[in-house]
Scaffold this active site. Structure first.
Site, PDB file in Angstrom:
ATOM      1  N   HIS A   1      -5.115   2.554 -15.519  1.00  0.00           N
ATOM      2  CA  HIS A   1      -5.872   1.505 -16.206  1.00  0.00           C
ATOM      3  C   HIS A   1      -7.296   1.928 -16.552  1.00  0.00           C
ATOM      4  O   HIS A   1      -8.143   1.087 -16.836  1.00  0.00           O
ATOM      5  CB  HIS A   1      -5.880   0.230 -15.356  1.00  0.00           C
ATOM      6  CG  HIS A   1      -4.509  -0.359 -15.167  1.00  0.00           C
ATOM      7  ND1 HIS A   1      -4.186  -1.215 -14.131  1.00  0.00           N
ATOM      8  CD2 HIS A   1      -3.364  -0.198 -15.882  1.00  0.00           C
ATOM      9  CE1 HIS A   1      -2.916  -1.564 -14.224  1.00  0.00           C
ATOM     10  NE2 HIS A   1      -2.400  -0.945 -15.272  1.00  0.00           N
TER      11      HIS A   1
ATOM     12  N   ASN B   1       1.857  -2.702   2.700  1.00  0.00           N
ATOM     13  CA  ASN B   1       1.190  -3.873   2.144  1.00  0.00           C
ATOM     14  C   ASN B   1       1.006  -4.909   3.240  1.00  0.00           C
ATOM     15  O   ASN B   1       1.683  -4.865   4.279  1.00  0.00           O
ATOM     16  CB  ASN B   1       2.005  -4.471   0.993  1.00  0.00           C
ATOM     17  CG  ASN B   1       1.131  -5.094  -0.075  1.00  0.00           C
ATOM     18  OD1 ASN B   1       0.058  -5.626   0.218  1.00  0.00           O
ATOM     19  ND2 ASN B   1       1.585  -5.046  -1.321  1.00  0.00           N
TER      20      ASN B   1
ATOM     21  N   SER C   1       0.877  -5.554  -5.869  1.00  0.00           N
ATOM     22  CA  SER C   1       1.782  -6.703  -5.898  1.00  0.00           C
ATOM     23  C   SER C   1       3.153  -6.345  -6.455  1.00  0.00           C
ATOM     24  O   SER C   1       4.098  -7.124  -6.328  1.00  0.00           O
ATOM     25  CB  SER C   1       1.173  -7.821  -6.760  1.00  0.00           C
ATOM     26  OG  SER C   1       1.081  -7.403  -8.115  1.00  0.00           O
TER      27      SER C   1
END
Length: 236
Positions: free
Chosen positions: A115, A209, A185
Site C-alpha cells: 500500500h 493475531n 483482519s
C-alpha cells in the site's frame, strides 16, 4: 508454539504478511482510528482519488495529522523479531499492508509495501517521487519543485496495487514453504488472498493475531496473542 518453531527452523523459504495489528502495538492508530475533527469523516471519504480531487487541502490535513502520530512511533519487539528472522532465513520476504515504515526502521530489508509509504510524496504532474519525513509539512497541500501538486504515496481506495510489488508478493507466496499472517483482519483484498495462494502452493500457513479471522479455520496453525509478545518467543 513448539511446532511453529520447528517449521521456522526447517523453512527454506519464509514469507510474511503483516497488517495494522503489528503497528498498533507501537501506538500507530489503525486506519479508522480518528479523533476530534476527524470523527466527522469516514476514512473511505478521505482516502480516495475523488476526495483528493474534490478537496486536496482537507485530505492533506488528515494525512499530515496521521504522519505526525506515526512519527512518534517506534518499532516494537514484533518488528525486531521479524528483522532477526530475516537475518537467519535462507530466503525471506516481508509483505506489508502498513505504510508507516516501522519494519524498515527495525532493520528489515526485503520489504514489499503493498500500500505504499506515507512518507513518500508523488507529483501529479511530473510523477516523480521523493521521501519527506517532515512533520508537520510546511505547506498544505505540498508542491513539487516543478510546481505540480504532491499527493501521498499510498494506495487509495479504488486504486490498483503497484504491479511489480504485487507480482513479487505473489511469487514469494507461491515459493514459500512457510507463510506467516500477522496482525491483519484478512478482509482486505487482494492482500488477504496471499495466504490462500501460499497454502494452495504447498506452504504451511500460520496466523498470529489477537482474535480469529475468516482465515483462521483454513490454515495449519493459529496462535492467539499480540505479535509483539509471540514473535520474539518464536524467533528466539
Amino acid at each position: 508454539m513448539q511446532a511453529v518453531r520447528q517449521w521456522l527452523r526447517d523453512a527454506s523459504s519464509l514469507a510474511v504478511l503483516t497488517g495494522a495489528g503489528v503497528s498498533a502495538e507501537s501506538g500507530v492508530p489503525t486506519f479508522r482510528d480518528n479523533n476530534g475533527l476527524w470523527n466527522r469523516y469516514r476514512a473511505e471519504d478521505l482516502a480516495t482519488p475523488s476526495a483528493f480531487a474534490r478537496d486536496p487541502k482537507l485530505v492533506w490535513e488528515w494525512y499530515d495529522w496521521r504522519r505526525s502520530l506515526i512519527a512518534e512511533a517506534k518499532p516494537n519487539p514484533g518488528h525486531f523479531a521479524l528483522a532477526a528472522a530475516e537475518s537467519r532465513a535462507r530466503k525471506f520476504t516481508l509483505i506489508t499492508q502498513n505504510v508507516d515504515g516501522l519494519h524498515e526502521l527495525a532493520g528489515s530489508r526485503n520489504v514489499l509495501r503493498l500500500h505504499g509509504s506515507i512518507w513518500t510524496l508523488r507529483c501529479l504532474d511530473c510523477k516523480r517521487e521523493r521521501e519527506d519525513r517532515r512533520t508537520p509539512l510546511p505547506e498544505i497541500p505540498p508542491r513539487c519543485e516543478c510546481g505540480g501538486m504532491l499527493r501521498p504515496g499510498v494506495v487509495w481506495f479504488g486504486e490498483l496495487l503497484p504491479v511489480q510489488v504485487w507480482q513479487d508478493a505473489e511469487t514469494a507466496a507461491r515459493r514459500a514453504d512457510l507463510f506467516l499472517v500477522i496482525g491483519t483482519s484478512a478482509m482486505v483484498y487482494p492482500a488477504a488472498g496471499l495466504a490462500t495462494i501460499a497454502k494452495s502452493s504447498g506452504a504451511r500457513v500460520v496466523e498470529i493475531n489477537i482474535a480469529e479471522t475468516g482465515l483462521s479455520d483454513s490454515i495449519d496453525e493459529f496462535l492467539q496473542g499480540p505479535s509483539g509478545e509471540l514473535l520474539p518467543q518464536l524467533i528466539a
